[in-house]
Design a protein around this motif. Sequence first.
Motif, PDB file in Angstrom:
ATOM      1  N   GLY A 115       0.767  -1.233   0.000  1.00  0.00           N
ATOM      2  CA  GLY A 115       0.000   0.000   0.000  1.00  0.00           C
ATOM      3  C   GLY A 115       0.801   1.288   0.000  1.00  0.00           C
ATOM      4  N   ALA A 116       2.125   1.216   0.159  1.00  0.00           N
ATOM      5  CA  ALA A 116       2.955   2.426   0.203  1.00  0.00           C
ATOM      6  C   ALA A 116       3.719   2.593  -1.116  1.00  0.00           C
ATOM      7  CB  ALA A 116       3.947   2.352   1.359  1.00  0.00           C
ATOM      8  N   LEU A 117       3.582   3.779  -1.719  1.00  0.00           N
ATOM      9  CA  LEU A 117       4.311   4.071  -2.952  1.00  0.00           C
ATOM     10  C   LEU A 117       5.796   4.182  -2.628  1.00  0.00           C
ATOM     11  CD1 LEU A 117       4.196   4.784  -5.989  1.00  0.00           C
ATOM     12  CD2 LEU A 117       3.964   7.178  -5.296  1.00  0.00           C
ATOM     13  N   ARG A 118       6.630   3.378  -3.276  1.00  0.00           N
ATOM     14  CA  ARG A 118       8.073   3.373  -2.998  1.00  0.00           C
ATOM     15  C   ARG A 118       8.899   3.896  -4.161  1.00  0.00           C
ATOM     16  NH1 ARG A 118       9.423  -0.327   1.082  1.00  0.00           N
ATOM     17  NH2 ARG A 118       7.763  -0.268   2.620  1.00  0.00           N
ATOM     18  N   GLN A 119       8.394   3.704  -5.388  1.00  0.00           N
ATOM     19  CA  GLN A 119       9.160   4.155  -6.556  1.00  0.00           C
ATOM     20  C   GLN A 119       8.213   4.730  -7.598  1.00  0.00           C
ATOM     21  OE1 GLN A 119      11.281   0.674  -7.941  1.00  0.00           O
ATOM     22  NE2 GLN A 119      12.642   0.647  -6.180  1.00  0.00           N
ATOM     23  N   ARG A 120       8.686   5.771  -8.268  1.00  0.00           N
ATOM     24  CA  ARG A 120       7.968   6.360  -9.399  1.00  0.00           C
ATOM     25  C   ARG A 120       9.018   6.965 -10.310  1.00  0.00           C
ATOM     26  NH1 ARG A 120       3.357  10.487  -8.187  1.00  0.00           N
ATOM     27  NH2 ARG A 120       2.257   8.536  -7.959  1.00  0.00           N
ATOM     28  N   PHE A 121       9.004   6.544 -11.577  1.00  0.00           N
ATOM     29  CA  PHE A 121       9.931   7.133 -12.548  1.00  0.00           C
ATOM     30  C   PHE A 121       9.297   7.119 -13.929  1.00  0.00           C
ATOM     31  CE2 PHE A 121      10.935   2.630 -12.563  1.00  0.00           C
ATOM     32  CZ  PHE A 121      11.184   2.324 -13.892  1.00  0.00           C
ATOM     33  N   ARG A 122       9.825   7.957 -14.791  1.00  0.00           N
ATOM     34  CA  ARG A 122       9.368   8.049 -16.180  1.00  0.00           C
ATOM     35  C   ARG A 122      10.496   7.625 -17.113  1.00  0.00           C
ATOM     36  NH1 ARG A 122       7.156  13.683 -14.550  1.00  0.00           N
ATOM     37  NH2 ARG A 122       5.097  13.111 -13.795  1.00  0.00           N
ATOM     38  N   ILE A 123      10.140   7.264 -18.322  1.00  0.00           N
ATOM     39  CA  ILE A 123      11.157   6.825 -19.289  1.00  0.00           C
ATOM     40  C   ILE A 123      12.241   7.880 -19.462  1.00  0.00           C
ATOM     41  CG2 ILE A 123      11.555   6.369 -21.732  1.00  0.00           C
ATOM     42  CD1 ILE A 123       9.184   4.631 -21.784  1.00  0.00           C
ATOM     43  N   HIS A 124      11.870   9.151 -19.492  1.00  0.00           N
ATOM     44  CA  HIS A 124      12.905  10.176 -19.705  1.00  0.00           C
ATOM     45  C   HIS A 124      13.835  10.312 -18.507  1.00  0.00           C
ATOM     46  CE1 HIS A 124      11.230  13.424 -17.225  1.00  0.00           C
ATOM     47  NE2 HIS A 124      10.048  13.064 -17.675  1.00  0.00           N
ATOM     48  N   ASP A 125      13.503   9.665 -17.371  1.00  0.00           N
ATOM     49  CA  ASP A 125      14.377   9.672 -16.201  1.00  0.00           C
ATOM     50  C   ASP A 125      15.496   8.637 -16.286  1.00  0.00           C
ATOM     51  OD1 ASP A 125      12.785  11.608 -14.913  1.00  0.00           O
ATOM     52  OD2 ASP A 125      11.496  10.077 -14.024  1.00  0.00           O
ATOM     53  N   LEU A 126      15.372   7.676 -17.214  1.00  0.00           N
ATOM     54  CA  LEU A 126      16.361   6.607 -17.305  1.00  0.00           C
ATOM     55  C   LEU A 126      17.718   7.154 -17.729  1.00  0.00           C
ATOM     56  CD1 LEU A 126      14.152   3.912 -19.071  1.00  0.00           C
ATOM     57  CD2 LEU A 126      14.811   3.984 -16.650  1.00  0.00           C
ATOM     58  N   ALA A 127      18.765   6.623 -17.131  1.00  0.00           N
ATOM     59  CA  ALA A 127      20.129   7.061 -17.447  1.00  0.00           C
ATOM     60  C   ALA A 127      20.505   6.698 -18.878  1.00  0.00           C
ATOM     61  CB  ALA A 127      21.117   6.436 -16.466  1.00  0.00           C
ATOM     62  N   TYR A 128      19.874   5.643 -19.414  1.00  0.00           N
ATOM     63  CA  TYR A 128      20.170   5.189 -20.777  1.00  0.00           C
ATOM     64  C   TYR A 128      18.877   5.151 -21.570  1.00  0.00           C
ATOM     65  CZ  TYR A 128      24.206   3.581 -18.173  1.00  0.00           C
ATOM     66  OH  TYR A 128      25.283   3.517 -17.339  1.00  0.00           O
ATOM     67  N   ARG A 129      18.904   5.665 -22.788  1.00  0.00           N
ATOM     68  CA  ARG A 129      17.729   5.641 -23.657  1.00  0.00           C
ATOM     69  C   ARG A 129      17.483   4.207 -24.113  1.00  0.00           C
ATOM     70  NH1 ARG A 129      15.752   9.479 -21.756  1.00  0.00           N
ATOM     71  NH2 ARG A 129      14.213   9.668 -23.373  1.00  0.00           N
ATOM     72  N   ILE A 130      16.235   3.824 -24.243  1.00  0.00           N
ATOM     73  CA  ILE A 130      15.880   2.457 -24.613  1.00  0.00           C
ATOM     74  C   ILE A 130      16.489   2.083 -25.959  1.00  0.00           C
ATOM     75  CG2 ILE A 130      13.948   0.966 -25.249  1.00  0.00           C
ATOM     76  CD1 ILE A 130      12.378   2.357 -22.951  1.00  0.00           C
ATOM     77  N   ALA A 131      16.403   2.956 -26.941  1.00  0.00           N
ATOM     78  CA  ALA A 131      16.962   2.658 -28.269  1.00  0.00           C
ATOM     79  C   ALA A 131      18.477   2.461 -28.200  1.00  0.00           C
ATOM     80  CB  ALA A 131      16.608   3.769 -29.249  1.00  0.00           C
ATOM     81  N   GLU A 132      19.149   3.226 -27.345  1.00  0.00           N
ATOM     82  CA  GLU A 132      20.609   3.076 -27.203  1.00  0.00           C
ATOM     83  C   GLU A 132      20.968   1.719 -26.611  1.00  0.00           C
ATOM     84  OE1 GLU A 132      21.691   7.784 -26.454  1.00  0.00           O
ATOM     85  OE2 GLU A 132      21.371   6.473 -24.728  1.00  0.00           O
ATOM     86  N   VAL A 133      20.193   1.262 -25.633  1.00  0.00           N
ATOM     87  CA  VAL A 133      20.469  -0.030 -25.008  1.00  0.00           C
ATOM     88  C   VAL A 133      20.209  -1.167 -25.990  1.00  0.00           C
ATOM     89  CG1 VAL A 133      19.805  -1.611 -23.146  1.00  0.00           C
ATOM     90  CG2 VAL A 133      20.055   0.840 -22.685  1.00  0.00           C
ATOM     91  N   ILE A 134      19.106  -1.069 -26.733  1.00  0.00           N
ATOM     92  CA  ILE A 134      18.829  -2.102 -27.740  1.00  0.00           C
ATOM     93  C   ILE A 134      19.956  -2.147 -28.759  1.00  0.00           C
ATOM     94  CG2 ILE A 134      17.297  -2.774 -29.647  1.00  0.00           C
ATOM     95  CD1 ILE A 134      14.971  -1.619 -27.918  1.00  0.00           C
ATOM     96  N   SER A 135      20.377  -0.997 -29.246  1.00  0.00           N
ATOM     97  CA  SER A 135      21.475  -0.943 -30.214  1.00  0.00           C
ATOM     98  C   SER A 135      22.748  -1.560 -29.632  1.00  0.00           C
ATOM     99  CB  SER A 135      21.729   0.510 -30.632  1.00  0.00           C
ATOM    100  OG  SER A 135      22.834   0.591 -31.493  1.00  0.00           O
ATOM    101  N   PHE A 136      23.085  -1.202 -28.394  1.00  0.00           N
ATOM    102  CA  PHE A 136      24.276  -1.740 -27.741  1.00  0.00           C
ATOM    103  C   PHE A 136      24.181  -3.266 -27.593  1.00  0.00           C
ATOM    104  CE2 PHE A 136      26.408  -3.122 -23.857  1.00  0.00           C
ATOM    105  CZ  PHE A 136      27.717  -2.777 -24.153  1.00  0.00           C
ATOM    106  N   CYS A 137      23.049  -3.746 -27.068  1.00  0.00           N
ATOM    107  CA  CYS A 137      22.882  -5.196 -26.866  1.00  0.00           C
ATOM    108  C   CYS A 137      22.856  -5.963 -28.182  1.00  0.00           C
ATOM    109  CB  CYS A 137      21.617  -5.474 -26.068  1.00  0.00           C
ATOM    110  SG  CYS A 137      21.718  -4.928 -24.347  1.00  0.00           S
ATOM    111  N   SER A 138      22.434  -5.300 -29.248  1.00  0.00           N
ATOM    112  CA  SER A 138      22.380  -5.981 -30.545  1.00  0.00           C
ATOM    113  C   SER A 138      23.774  -6.276 -31.097  1.00  0.00           C
ATOM    114  CB  SER A 138      21.561  -5.168 -31.555  1.00  0.00           C
ATOM    115  OG  SER A 138      22.308  -4.081 -32.070  1.00  0.00           O
ATOM    116  N   SER A 139      24.804  -5.726 -30.469  1.00  0.00           N
ATOM    117  CA  SER A 139      26.164  -6.023 -30.931  1.00  0.00           C
ATOM    118  C   SER A 139      26.480  -7.512 -30.775  1.00  0.00           C
ATOM    119  CB  SER A 139      27.199  -5.172 -30.188  1.00  0.00           C
ATOM    120  OG  SER A 139      27.212  -5.514 -28.821  1.00  0.00           O
ATOM    121  N   ILE A 140      25.818  -8.190 -29.827  1.00  0.00           N
ATOM    122  CA  ILE A 140      25.977  -9.636 -29.713  1.00  0.00           C
ATOM    123  C   ILE A 140      24.731 -10.380 -30.175  1.00  0.00           C
ATOM    124  CG2 ILE A 140      27.677  -9.514 -27.864  1.00  0.00           C
ATOM    125  CD1 ILE A 140      25.400 -10.262 -25.920  1.00  0.00           C
TER     126      ILE A 140
END
Length: 194
Positions: A115-140
């Motif tokens: 019942g207690a809110l512990r975390q709240r974040f938005r995509i723009h709060d992420l240290a790494y952009r989703i597209a950048e991580v997908i691109s990086f991981c796609s190297s393997i």
Amino acid sequence: FPSAIAHPDTDVILPAVKLVHGAPSNGRFEADAALAVVIGKPALRVSVRSALRHVIGLSLMLDVWDAEIFLEEARVRRGMLSKNLPGVSPLGPWIQLAEDGMLDDGLEVTLTISGALRQRFRIHDLAYRIAEVISFCSSIGLEPGDVLGFSARIARTTAPGPLETPAAVVPGDTVEVAGSGLSPLQARFVAGDG
């Protein structure tokens, strides 16, 4: 990356892990809310610009780990066991097919524990952009069904409300991970045998 989906229907059973490198685990578990990005078609060395074309959908994930094992693994720069124990880190309850604009910067993820809110974040709060991580991981190489988790741990939140990361969880806690436009993931933590 191995492809795997762990999804307990209602309960997350905290394993009774006894030994890690000879040291007993104290059974202290921690968790973060995560946005799960599901890959829908093979991605090998894709550009940041084309990375999101490989996403089939989104879901929610509760990233759970044994804190004692995690600290020991961090000390020796290895990290496999603490987040891969049987029955932890549920995903779901289903995958929402990706639509245009679904991954916009305003998508919000929350974690509520008993019942207690512990975390709240938005995509723009992420240290790494989703597209950048997908691109990086796609190297393997990424394959259909691979899941990439973007958790509160890599967020620098501007959203109103708390960002307690990691958040402690104990047997008896009920947890909900919610996200804009996604069905909430609900779980109950129960003690394992042992």
